[in-house]
Design a protein around this motif. Structure first.
Motif, PDB file in Angstrom:
ATOM      1  N   ILE A 109     -71.929  56.454   9.770  1.00  0.00           N
ATOM      2  CA  ILE A 109     -71.238  56.962  10.953  1.00  0.00           C
ATOM      3  C   ILE A 109     -69.954  57.695  10.563  1.00  0.00           C
ATOM      4  CG2 ILE A 109     -69.889  54.847  11.319  1.00  0.00           C
ATOM      5  CD1 ILE A 109     -71.534  56.987  14.085  1.00  0.00           C
ATOM      6  N   GLU A 110     -69.430  57.423   9.354  1.00  0.00           N
ATOM      7  CA  GLU A 110     -68.203  58.095   8.930  1.00  0.00           C
ATOM      8  C   GLU A 110     -68.384  59.595   8.753  1.00  0.00           C
ATOM      9  OE1 GLU A 110     -70.137  56.447   5.121  1.00  0.00           O
ATOM     10  OE2 GLU A 110     -69.895  55.873   7.223  1.00  0.00           O
ATOM     11  N   HIS A 111     -69.638  60.044   8.685  1.00  0.00           N
ATOM     12  CA  HIS A 111     -69.913  61.478   8.551  1.00  0.00           C
ATOM     13  C   HIS A 111     -70.331  62.112   9.875  1.00  0.00           C
ATOM     14  CE1 HIS A 111     -69.542  60.914   4.276  1.00  0.00           C
ATOM     15  NE2 HIS A 111     -70.513  60.031   4.265  1.00  0.00           N
ATOM     16  N   ALA A 112     -70.091  61.377  10.964  1.00  0.00           N
ATOM     17  CA  ALA A 112     -70.602  61.810  12.267  1.00  0.00           C
ATOM     18  C   ALA A 112     -69.974  63.098  12.754  1.00  0.00           C
ATOM     19  CB  ALA A 112     -70.379  60.710  13.305  1.00  0.00           C
ATOM     20  N   ILE A 113     -68.779  63.425  12.287  1.00  0.00           N
ATOM     21  CA  ILE A 113     -68.114  64.615  12.820  1.00  0.00           C
ATOM     22  C   ILE A 113     -68.198  65.773  11.837  1.00  0.00           C
ATOM     23  CG2 ILE A 113     -65.949  65.567  13.685  1.00  0.00           C
ATOM     24  CD1 ILE A 113     -65.199  62.808  14.676  1.00  0.00           C
ATOM     25  N   LEU A 114     -67.374  65.757  10.794  1.00  0.00           N
ATOM     26  CA  LEU A 114     -67.209  66.974   9.999  1.00  0.00           C
ATOM     27  C   LEU A 114     -68.478  67.380   9.260  1.00  0.00           C
ATOM     28  CD1 LEU A 114     -63.571  66.687   8.631  1.00  0.00           C
ATOM     29  CD2 LEU A 114     -64.444  67.982  10.577  1.00  0.00           C
ATOM     30  N   HIS A 115     -69.094  66.466   8.514  1.00  0.00           N
ATOM     31  CA  HIS A 115     -70.283  66.860   7.748  1.00  0.00           C
ATOM     32  C   HIS A 115     -71.366  67.405   8.665  1.00  0.00           C
ATOM     33  CE1 HIS A 115     -73.863  66.870   5.349  1.00  0.00           C
ATOM     34  NE2 HIS A 115     -74.366  65.849   6.023  1.00  0.00           N
ATOM     35  N   LEU A 116     -71.648  66.695   9.750  1.00  0.00           N
ATOM     36  CA  LEU A 116     -72.719  67.127  10.641  1.00  0.00           C
ATOM     37  C   LEU A 116     -72.347  68.408  11.382  1.00  0.00           C
ATOM     38  CD1 LEU A 116     -73.762  63.646  12.029  1.00  0.00           C
ATOM     39  CD2 LEU A 116     -75.102  65.106  10.514  1.00  0.00           C
ATOM     40  N   LEU A 117     -71.102  68.523  11.785  1.00  0.00           N
ATOM     41  CA  LEU A 117     -70.670  69.725  12.497  1.00  0.00           C
ATOM     42  C   LEU A 117     -70.710  70.938  11.577  1.00  0.00           C
ATOM     43  CD1 LEU A 117     -69.546  70.730  15.219  1.00  0.00           C
ATOM     44  CD2 LEU A 117     -67.266  70.355  14.298  1.00  0.00           C
TER      45      LEU A 117
END
Length: 916
Positions: free
Chosen positions: A549-557
């Motif tokens: 979940i720590e990659h939920a914003i920047l990596h995925l975006l």
């Protein structure tokens, strides 16, 4: 041999899979495809049990889909660029490349014994020249397409390491590695135009039905669409060129409560003033030593300096507001200027109270609670949801009742009608800065020429390769700053356009760039172009993506943006603009922390044998954290006579010759050590951390119990989206169960010929029920449920009175159902019981719907409200039949003792209750 020995069977079956090439992904237009991908790891050198859980989840899905007839792509790679490798080189005198590839080799060696169904032929690292060469090609394509640009930007600058730091690398205003006070510095940086895609990225979230709702919400909040008003304040006696200061606000309904105008320390007016005013210059310099993260700005003390200048309120020229420079205003959001409305913004209220500025509420609750205290009377800010009705005290049209949304819309219309401002939709999302002042990253393939400006490198000259050394001498990574700046033979090159002397760009790319397209590269990992159309069209999109979940914003975006950019530059088809069809965010594997508190305790850290305060302070800085925590293998957990969890050092047991099976001796040893202040404290269910030493090494687990035990345990204990605590007892129990399954298969192999019998049909029905339940669990990512059903199925087979032949058939199905979770044991059972070929290639069993129809039901029997037994009755049995069976049950007969029940309540198909 009837004992499970993983060290013998697991390598055997892994070799068989390799020889058969069973996991090599093949593009087969005649078959449906399935692409499962776990977020690839950083090669830190060691994997931990959390990695095992993550990759086992993907492996379960990959093996299951392969058995269902899909052509499966399940690859592995390494997110290999970044500062940790450079820091290791600084510390050891080595080279980031050597450190990275050595770690990759170690981690690959740790992963392969897990038996993962990975196509290792597609493996790559982002620091491979073959990979980043294609990244450079795409950079030039995107630059030419207008997706990349350069501009001056304020960044976090570490003056010791001489590099830009991400917000996350600034801790308490200091660089995370050097400890130096960070400065906000303006540098020329490269940016992706991700903000141009804000609306598209936001709207597309609605179509990601197989993503967790919380992740979609996090992305939506990060993109941050808002409707507001942009307008200007006319300045009074400001320097030339600053007649007007533009602001953007999402709450124009609070404008009549404005008490000051605030500007960023990096606002053009602030920079003009600091050139003439030493006090302002000193304040702005202090502000630039802060980090730029929202969290830090929110929690930091609000500070400001009065410029001595004022602006006129746009609705009342006689009303002047002071201009303050404030440390909590960023230049890269909105216009770098705000109006402070202290009655309705906590940050503005803190600032206004600190500097004695007016606090003027503009609205209040429609029905004022008795305990309501407005901000101007010492209360808190009042800012209800925009949909809630409020009474305006100082609105644009006098006192009236409106919702915030209505008032905002009215304010925007009012300003537009008067020609004072414009309604504007803005997004919180800022353009993606990709420049990093470091060596270990993908070189940006441009050249700076005094005559031609910034010139992309010619494609035929690519790749721009990182230099391994400096003209035959090792690069000195101990010197602060970017080694590429100090490498003239690499840096100084002719201009690709005019041929005159020029210099390469020495910034390298943010590692988020590397991880924003690796999923596409896996479809053709060794191609001479970033992707191959046929392969990308077949394999993309990723059907199941798994990660933290720590990659939920920047990596995925960033990946979502990059896929769009790849489409616009011809590297991906249109269907790939959203590259991940389904997303699963797994929980962590936790473990108890064991902390040894000794004779001295200082700032929560263990200190031994120090006498002076100076020694104490120095020891705390150096050795204390290293010896304060214990690895799990260094202690023994037990429960005392009261059932309280205790922990003892194993070395104490060895020293005193204590028998670990003697609970009394353990308790005595614990009390003896406790009296000497050597208590091992247990902190349960903590996130695994190398610094706390509560990590579990999978290599040790595989060596002791085998890979299947590790896989089984991390899948069995809790739903995969939740955390799971690793315990030695849990691992031991898992190993014992798998050993039981093996023994059952081994014993059946040596059983006699089938005899037939009435129990065969019941076992066959149980087998089909197990198929249905395990399949449903895997399809629904409820692996723990599937494993629970397999536990039950094991018990059913063990207790069944069916013939040996029927049991053998049930065990062969058991092997197929076990195969995604415990593939080595499954192959062994399959082989022992005469299964054809490899179970990994066997078709997934299908449940016969007719076999799932239950003819009987189990009816619990309560006596005076307490459960005392159960009966099995025909599903269609009438009430009278059920009552007769209940009254004939042994427990009921004993309870009645010849008398009649006071009451007999039967709920068909549910329960029977006898009142005696």
């Amino acid at each position: 041999m009837s004992r499970l020995i993983p060290s013998e069977i697991e390598p055997k079956w892994q070799a068989a899979w390799d020889e058969a090439g069973i996991f090599r992904a093949k593009r087969d237009p005649a078959r449906p495809k399935y692409y499962v991908l776990e977020m690839f790891p950083y090669p830190s050198g060691r994997i931990h049990i959390g990695h095992v859980r993550n990759y086992t989840m993907g492996d379960v899905i990959a093996r299951y889909k392969s058995s269902c007839g899909f052509s499966v792509l399940h690859p592995m790679g390494w997110d290999a660029f970044g500062m940790p490798a450079e820091n290791a080189a600084m510390a050891s005198g080595g080279h980031p490349k050597d450190w990275t590839y050595s770690n990759i080799a170690d981690m690959r060696g740790q992963m392969k014994p897990l038996g993962l169904s990975i196509d290792w032929s597609r493996e790559f690292a982002t620091c491979d020249l073959e990979y980043y060469a294609q990244q450079q090609r795409m950079f030039i394509d995107m630059l030419e397409a207008g997706l990349i640009y350069r501009k001056n930007a304020v960044v976090n600058w570490d003056p010791v390491d001489m590099t830009v730091l991400a917000n996350e690398q600034v801790e308490n205003g200091r660089g995370w590695r050097s400890g130096a006070l960070v400065e906000r510095k303006e540098l020329t940086q490269w940016f992706f135009k991700i903000s141009d895609f804000s609306e598209e990225l936001l709207e597309a979230l609605d179509g990601l039905d197989n993503w967790p709702e919380k992740v979609r919400l996090m992305q939506a909040n990060w993109i941050g669409k808002s409707r507001g008003l942009q307008f200007g304040f006319e300045t009074v006696d400001a320097p030339d060129g600053f007649d007007r200061i533009e602001v953007y606000t999402t709450r124009p309904d609070t404008l009549m409560g404005a008490s000051f105008l605030g500007i960023s320390p990096d606002h053009p007016l602030a920079r003009a003033l600091e050139a003439e005013n030493p006090d302002i210059a000193a304040f702005c310099a202090e502000c630039r030593r802060m980090g730029t993260s929202e969290e830090e700005l929110e929690t930091a003390e609000k500070k400001g300096i009065d410029t001595g200048l004022t602006v006129r309120h746009p609705l009342d020229p006689s009303w002047e507001l002071p201009i303050w420079i404030a440390n909590f205003i960023l230049m890269d959001y909105g216009t770098g200027a705000i109006f402070g409305s202290a009655g309705h913004d906590a940050r503005d209220l803190e600032f206004a109270r600190k500097y004695g500025l007016p606090v003027v509420p503009t609205f209040e609750p429609v029905e004022t609670p008795e305990d309501f205290v407005p901000a101007d009377a010492g209360g808190d800010v009042y800012l209800p949801p925009k949909s809630e009705k409020v009474r305006f005290i100082k609105g644009f049209a006098g006192e009236e009742i409106q919702t915030g949304d209505e008032a905002i819309a009215a304010a925007i219309s009012f300003f537009e009608e008067k020609g004072l401002g414009t309604g504007v939709t803005k997004f919180r999302l800022r353009d993606w800065g990709l420049s990093r002042q470091r060596y270990w990253g993908c070189p940006i393939p441009v050249v700076h020429c005094e005559s031609c400006g910034v010139v992309p490198e010619k494609r035929e000259n690519l790749p721009v390769e990182l230099p391994y050394d400096e003209d035959g001498k090792p690069i000195d990574f101990s010197v602060p700053g970017n080694p590429l700046d100090r490498h003239p033979s690499w840096r100084d090159v002719p201009c690709p356009a005019c041929g005159k002397p020029a210099g390469r760009e020495t910034d390298t790319m943010d590692t988020f760039v590397d991880s924003s397209w690796y999923f596409a590269r896996f479809t053709a990992p060794h191609a001479e172009t970033p992707t191959v159309a046929e392969e990308a069209d077949y394999w993309m999109n990723v059907d199941q993506y798994i990660g933290g979940i720590e990659h939920a914003i920047l990596h995925l975006l960033y990946s979502r943006f990059y896929a769009r950019a790849m489409h616009l530059t011809g590297h991906l088809p249109a269907k790939c603009k959203e590259p991940f069809e389904a997303l699963f965010t797994q929980g962590m594997v936790t473990h108890s922390i064991y902390r040894l508190d000794d004779q001295r305790i200082a700032t929560g850290v263990q200190v031994i044998g120090t006498e002076s305060d100076a020694e104490l302070e120095e020891y705390t800085k150096t050795e204390a954290t290293r010896i304060n925590y214990l690895f799990p293998e260094e202690i023994l957990e037990f429960s005392d006579e009261f059932g309280v969890k205790k922990a003892l050092l194993r070395q104490v047991l060895e020293r005193d010759g204590v028998d670990p099976s003697n609970s009394q001796a353990l308790s005595e040893a614990w009390h003896r050590e406790f009296d000497q202040r050597r208590e091992v404290k247990i902190i349960p269910s903590a996130k695994m951390s190398k610094s706390k030493k509560n990590v579990v090494d999978p290599v040790d687990i595989v060596r002791k119990y085998g890979a299947d035990t590790a896989r089984w345990f991390v899948m069995s204990d809790s739903p995969p989206e939740r955390d799971v605590e690793w315990t030695a007892a849990g691992a031991e129990a898992a190993f014992k169960h798998l050993g039981r399954v093996y023994r059952m298969a081994h014993d059946l192999r040596e059983a006699g010929a089938p005899d037939g019998g009435a129990e065969d049909v019941a076992l066959e029905k149980a087998t089909h029920r197990a198929i249905a339940d395990v399949t449903a669990g895997i399809e629904g990512f409820a692996f723990n449920t599937s494993i629970a059903k397999l536990y039950a199925f094991t018990n059913t087979i063990a207790k069944s009175q069916a013939s040996a032949g029927a049991k053998a058939q049930a065990m062969r199905v058991m092997a197929q159902l076990l195969s995604p979770m415990t593939p080595h044991l499954a192959e062994e059972v399959w082989s022992l019981l005469g299964g054809a070929g490899l179970v990994a290639r066997a078709a997934w069993p299908e449940a016969d719907p007719a076999m799932l129809v239950e003819d009987t039901v189990i009816l619990p029997i309560q006596i005076n409200g307490k459960r005392r037994g159960e009966i099995e009755v025909a599903k269609e049995a009438d009430k009278a039949t059920v009552e007769a069976l209940v009254l004939a049950h042994d427990a009921v007969v004993r309870a009645l003792d010849g008398s009649q029940p006071k009451k007999l309540i039967v709920v068909p198909g549910r329960i029977a209750n006898v009142v005696v």
